[in-house]
Design a protein around this motif. Sequence first.
Motif, PDB file in Angstrom:
ATOM      1  N   HIS A 260      25.143  62.370  60.388  1.00 42.74           N
ATOM      2  CA  HIS A 260      24.148  61.962  59.389  1.00 42.74           C
ATOM      3  C   HIS A 260      24.379  62.665  58.052  1.00 42.74           C
ATOM      4  CE1 HIS A 260      20.827  65.280  60.065  1.00 42.74           C
ATOM      5  NE2 HIS A 260      22.024  65.792  59.933  1.00 42.74           N
ATOM      6  N   ASP A 261      25.297  63.639  58.040  1.00 42.62           N
ATOM      7  CA  ASP A 261      25.671  64.318  56.799  1.00 42.62           C
ATOM      8  C   ASP A 261      26.740  63.559  56.018  1.00 42.62           C
ATOM      9  OD1 ASP A 261      23.929  66.404  57.309  1.00 42.62           O
ATOM     10  OD2 ASP A 261      25.451  67.710  58.186  1.00 42.62           O
ATOM     11  N   TRP A 262      27.169  62.417  56.553  1.00 47.06           N
ATOM     12  CA  TRP A 262      28.277  61.692  55.944  1.00 47.06           C
ATOM     13  C   TRP A 262      27.940  60.206  55.840  1.00 47.06           C
ATOM     14  CZ3 TRP A 262      32.152  64.686  54.108  1.00 47.06           C
ATOM     15  CH2 TRP A 262      32.256  65.981  54.617  1.00 47.06           C
ATOM     16  N   GLY A 263      28.514  59.570  54.806  1.00 50.06           N
ATOM     17  CA  GLY A 263      28.354  58.131  54.640  1.00 50.06           C
ATOM     18  C   GLY A 263      29.205  57.374  55.641  1.00 50.06           C
ATOM     19  N   ASP A 264      29.044  56.066  55.669  1.00 51.67           N
ATOM     20  CA  ASP A 264      29.726  55.247  56.670  1.00 51.67           C
ATOM     21  C   ASP A 264      31.251  55.369  56.589  1.00 51.67           C
ATOM     22  OD1 ASP A 264      27.295  54.461  57.612  1.00 51.67           O
ATOM     23  OD2 ASP A 264      27.364  52.433  56.778  1.00 51.67           O
ATOM     24  N   LYS A 265      31.816  55.358  55.379  1.00 44.14           N
ATOM     25  CA  LYS A 265      33.276  55.435  55.237  1.00 44.14           C
ATOM     26  C   LYS A 265      33.808  56.752  55.805  1.00 44.14           C
ATOM     27  CE  LYS A 265      33.834  52.356  51.253  1.00 44.14           C
ATOM     28  NZ  LYS A 265      34.311  52.243  49.839  1.00 44.14           N
ATOM     29  N   ASP A 266      33.129  57.855  55.496  1.00 41.67           N
ATOM     30  CA  ASP A 266      33.572  59.144  56.012  1.00 41.67           C
ATOM     31  C   ASP A 266      33.366  59.230  57.518  1.00 41.67           C
ATOM     32  OD1 ASP A 266      34.531  60.445  53.668  1.00 41.67           O
ATOM     33  OD2 ASP A 266      32.466  60.686  53.001  1.00 41.67           O
ATOM     34  N   LYS A 272      37.567  58.111  63.753  1.00 39.48           N
ATOM     35  CA  LYS A 272      38.952  57.704  64.019  1.00 39.48           C
ATOM     36  C   LYS A 272      39.776  58.913  64.457  1.00 39.48           C
ATOM     37  CE  LYS A 272      39.710  53.514  61.270  1.00 39.48           C
ATOM     38  NZ  LYS A 272      40.386  52.938  60.073  1.00 39.48           N
ATOM     39  N   HIS A 273      39.601  60.039  63.750  1.00 40.37           N
ATOM     40  CA  HIS A 273      40.312  61.268  64.132  1.00 40.37           C
ATOM     41  C   HIS A 273      39.922  61.689  65.546  1.00 40.37           C
ATOM     42  CE1 HIS A 273      42.305  61.859  60.384  1.00 40.37           C
ATOM     43  NE2 HIS A 273      41.211  62.096  59.688  1.00 40.37           N
ATOM     44  N   CYS A 274      38.631  61.587  65.844  1.00 37.70           N
ATOM     45  CA  CYS A 274      38.156  61.952  67.187  1.00 37.70           C
ATOM     46  C   CYS A 274      38.821  61.070  68.243  1.00 37.70           C
ATOM     47  CB  CYS A 274      36.641  61.812  67.271  1.00 37.70           C
ATOM     48  SG  CYS A 274      35.714  62.991  66.265  1.00 37.70           S
ATOM     49  N   LYS A 275      38.871  59.770  67.971  1.00 39.91           N
ATOM     50  CA  LYS A 275      39.449  58.822  68.935  1.00 39.91           C
ATOM     51  C   LYS A 275      40.929  59.111  69.168  1.00 39.91           C
ATOM     52  CE  LYS A 275      39.460  53.819  69.867  1.00 39.91           C
ATOM     53  NZ  LYS A 275      40.896  53.457  69.874  1.00 39.91           N
ATOM     54  N   GLU A 276      41.603  59.580  68.125  1.00 43.83           N
ATOM     55  CA  GLU A 276      43.040  59.843  68.231  1.00 43.83           C
ATOM     56  C   GLU A 276      43.368  61.050  69.110  1.00 43.83           C
ATOM     57  OE1 GLU A 276      44.184  60.266  64.192  1.00 43.83           O
ATOM     58  OE2 GLU A 276      44.089  58.118  63.743  1.00 43.83           O
ATOM     59  N   VAL A 277      42.433  62.020  69.206  1.00 43.06           N
ATOM     60  CA  VAL A 277      42.764  63.272  69.905  1.00 43.06           C
ATOM     61  C   VAL A 277      42.181  63.362  71.315  1.00 43.06           C
ATOM     62  CG1 VAL A 277      43.009  64.517  67.730  1.00 43.06           C
ATOM     63  CG2 VAL A 277      40.794  64.533  68.914  1.00 43.06           C
ATOM     64  N   ILE A 278      41.417  62.356  71.729  1.00 46.89           N
ATOM     65  CA  ILE A 278      40.862  62.384  73.090  1.00 46.89           C
ATOM     66  C   ILE A 278      41.675  61.454  73.992  1.00 46.89           C
ATOM     67  CG2 ILE A 278      38.522  63.021  72.387  1.00 46.89           C
ATOM     68  CD1 ILE A 278      37.740  60.065  72.632  1.00 46.89           C
ATOM     69  N   PRO A 279      41.702  61.727  75.303  1.00 39.95           N
ATOM     70  CA  PRO A 279      42.402  60.827  76.229  1.00 39.95           C
ATOM     71  C   PRO A 279      41.620  59.530  76.427  1.00 39.95           C
ATOM     72  CG  PRO A 279      41.294  62.564  77.447  1.00 39.95           C
ATOM     73  CD  PRO A 279      41.123  62.899  75.989  1.00 39.95           C
ATOM     74  N   ASN A 280      42.158  58.633  77.241  1.00 43.80           N
ATOM     75  CA  ASN A 280      41.463  57.367  77.473  1.00 43.80           C
ATOM     76  C   ASN A 280      40.242  57.573  78.372  1.00 43.80           C
ATOM     77  OD1 ASN A 280      42.327  57.348  80.249  1.00 43.80           O
ATOM     78  ND2 ASN A 280      44.314  56.556  79.560  1.00 43.80           N
ATOM     79  N   ARG A 281      39.490  56.508  78.546  1.00 44.64           N
ATOM     80  CA  ARG A 281      38.232  56.626  79.284  1.00 44.64           C
ATOM     81  C   ARG A 281      38.472  56.971  80.751  1.00 44.64           C
ATOM     82  NH1 ARG A 281      33.189  52.259  79.193  1.00 44.64           N
ATOM     83  NH2 ARG A 281      31.744  53.526  80.432  1.00 44.64           N
ATOM     84  N   GLN A 282      39.557  56.488  81.316  1.00 48.17           N
ATOM     85  CA  GLN A 282      39.864  56.775  82.712  1.00 48.17           C
ATOM     86  C   GLN A 282      40.099  58.272  82.936  1.00 48.17           C
ATOM     87  OE1 GLN A 282      41.215  54.118  81.008  1.00 48.17           O
ATOM     88  NE2 GLN A 282      39.720  52.760  82.024  1.00 48.17           N
TER      89      GLN A 282
END
Length: 362
Positions: A260-266, A272-282
């Motif tokens: 909530h400290d950031w706008g939609d673009k940020d 996106k960065h978070c998605k890149e560094v975590i493994p898949n859902r399985q």
Amino acid sequence: MATNGKERISTTDELLRAHAHVWNHTFAFVSSACLKCAVQLGILDIIHRHGQPVKLSQLVASLPALNPSKSHCIRRLMRLLAHDGFFVDLKAADAGEEEEAEYTLTPASHLLLTTTSASLSPFVLLVLDPLIVKPWNWLTLWLGNDDPTPFLTANGRTLWDYAGQNPAFNSLFNEGMESDARMVASVVIEECRGTFEGLSSLVDVGGGTGTMAKAIAEAFPEMKCTVLDLPHVVDKLPGRKNLFEAIPPANAICLRWILHDWGDKDCVKILKHCKEVIPNRQERGKVIIIDMVVGHQKVEEANENGDKSTQIQLFSDMLMMVLLSLKERTEKEWANLFSIIGFSDYKINPTIGLRSLIEVYP
């Protein structure tokens, strides 16, 4: 008696109710100011240490900073705060002026004790600090100028610049966030254990001084917890070993009251960065977001106190606008962010009061 609009006041009772409604909201700041005063005077801790109901005269005698000529003011301060649910006056039912008031604490005031592990006193002092209160008086002017926030209009700097350049305010801000984190962590660990079970590692992004991460690590000792935050937040922490330029890989990324400290673009960039560094859902990869979902609240609160909970969420939304020109989000707005990034699914768990825990899956 009629108004020029469609809504009409047809009876004296309606007129007086409307008048009381206007006055109630006009004077609402008085309750906040009195609560801050009680916290600063240490009244709650004095009553708690006494171990039994405290008479007004005993309370007054325990306030060394009080000017004796103003001792009579404490009764009036306590009368309002008792009405607001922060104290119980055991003698109030007698309604006799000769009866000396006698006070005990309530569940709300227990949350403000400095001795409790989840004390909200620092959060109260932060939100009611003159630096945070001042911008509200500039709101109308700000709506007509080009400044990004009323905070900048009122204080000449952004909130983050002020925190980075003013050590006293930075400490106040960190203490306020820590107090909130302690309370949230205790509830999350008790109510949402399944969210963290089976995870081998977690990064608390924007985790401040590590309060949330420490609580999770203690509850799940098999999990490696890492905190990522700005240098001015962590530079005085004892025992710090690493500073990261980017989010390090982990099973899960935790974002507590961050987005909530950031706008939609940020937010899209961060997620996106978070998605890149975590493994898949399985492999149990997920992003854990602890934030408001406007309109969502715990079932019991929705049934018993729904209007007040929604009002506080709307208060918080306005606070974000005034301080940072940002917002609290509805479920539709959260879902839109997740869709843009390509997350497969999400689950909202509204069991932590005014905020929700959102599990987002790659």
